[in-house]
Design a protein around this motif. Structure first.
Motif, PDB file in Angstrom:
ATOM      1  N   VAL A 121       0.862  -1.185   0.000  1.00 45.42           N
ATOM      2  CA  VAL A 121       0.000   0.000   0.000  1.00 45.42           C
ATOM      3  C   VAL A 121       0.900   1.236   0.000  1.00 45.42           C
ATOM      4  N   TYR A 152      -1.852   7.227   3.252  1.00 47.57           N
ATOM      5  CA  TYR A 152      -2.617   6.299   4.071  1.00 47.57           C
ATOM      6  C   TYR A 152      -2.142   6.215   5.518  1.00 47.57           C
ATOM      7  N   LEU A 166     -10.652  -1.488   4.517  1.00 43.17           N
ATOM      8  CA  LEU A 166     -11.004  -0.819   3.271  1.00 43.17           C
ATOM      9  C   LEU A 166      -9.757  -0.459   2.463  1.00 43.17           C
ATOM     10  N   ILE A 167      -8.766   0.084   3.121  1.00 40.39           N
ATOM     11  CA  ILE A 167      -7.509   0.437   2.443  1.00 40.39           C
ATOM     12  C   ILE A 167      -6.855  -0.813   1.880  1.00 40.39           C
ATOM     13  N   THR A 186      -8.150  -3.596   0.946  1.00 39.29           N
ATOM     14  CA  THR A 186      -8.863  -4.188  -0.198  1.00 39.29           C
ATOM     15  C   THR A 186      -8.620  -3.412  -1.480  1.00 39.29           C
ATOM     16  N   GLN A 187      -8.143  -2.189  -1.377  1.00 39.17           N
ATOM     17  CA  GLN A 187      -7.890  -1.368  -2.565  1.00 39.17           C
ATOM     18  C   GLN A 187      -6.580  -1.722  -3.246  1.00 39.17           C
ATOM     19  N   PHE A 188      -5.745  -2.463  -2.560  1.00 34.09           N
ATOM     20  CA  PHE A 188      -4.405  -2.795  -3.093  1.00 34.09           C
ATOM     21  C   PHE A 188      -4.181  -4.300  -2.994  1.00 34.09           C
TER      22      PHE A 188
END
Length: 186
Positions: A141, A146, A177-178, A180-182
């Protein structure tokens, strides 16, 4: 029947409790001694003066707020698991790691008026952000922005339970949430 002798830790935890309940004005030898039913002599047996007591409080808080947390997470091999566990530990009151952890919001409020405390808070913030950035990078990430977002959420959530009435798991949800974005780089 005589009272058991107070240890340096007893005084420090009494100080954290007094700080959380009454603010920094309660962090004086006489006030604390009355509060815990002891003498000022006992206080001065453990601390040369009130500033050395404050320094001991801040040293213990820094140890528990950063070093102990990092050490507790170290056995988890997956950085994503460490991030999730960090979020979970940060939201639990009292934490699994330390049931005597002082209210961080009280320490941050005290830092506005005391340079020693401000310096400690600055150091803790810096160390925590460095650790978060390293964990995020290891998890694939982008560390910025972040790390700051997660950390700002942690600091802000510390005050929300008293307003909302119940603690939330917002920090855990944000970390998930963070992540799952990467995609997992492993």
């Amino acid at each position: 029947m005589s009272k058991p002798r107070l240890s340096q830790s007893d005084w420090i935890f009494a100080g954290f409790n007094a700080l959380a309940e009454l603010g920094p004005v309660a962090l004086k030898a006489e006030v604390l001694a009355r509060r815990i039913g002891s003498s000022k002599g006992s206080f001065y047996w453990h601390f040369t003066d009130v500033p050395s007591f404050h320094a001991a409080m801040m040293a213990l808080w820094e140890q528990r707020a950063v070093t102990d947390v990092i050490d507790a997470l170290a056995p988890l091999p997956d950085p994503r698991d460490r991030l999730r566990m960090l979020a979970r530990l940060a939201q639990e009151k009292p934490t699994e790691l330390d049931p005597n952890q002082p209210a961080e919001s009280a320490i941050r409020a005290w830092a506005r008026a005391a340079q020693l405390v401000r310096d400690t808070v600055d150091r803790v913030d810096s160390r925590r952000l460095e650790y978060l950035e390293a964990l995020l990078a290891e998890a694939g990430v982008p560390p910025r922005p972040y790390a700051r977002l997660i950390y700002a959420t942690l600091i802000g959530l510390d005050d929300l339970p008293s307003v909302q009435g119940q603690p939330s798991n917002a920090l855990v949800q944000l970390v998930n949430l963070i992540l799952t974005q990467f995609p997992d780089p492993a």
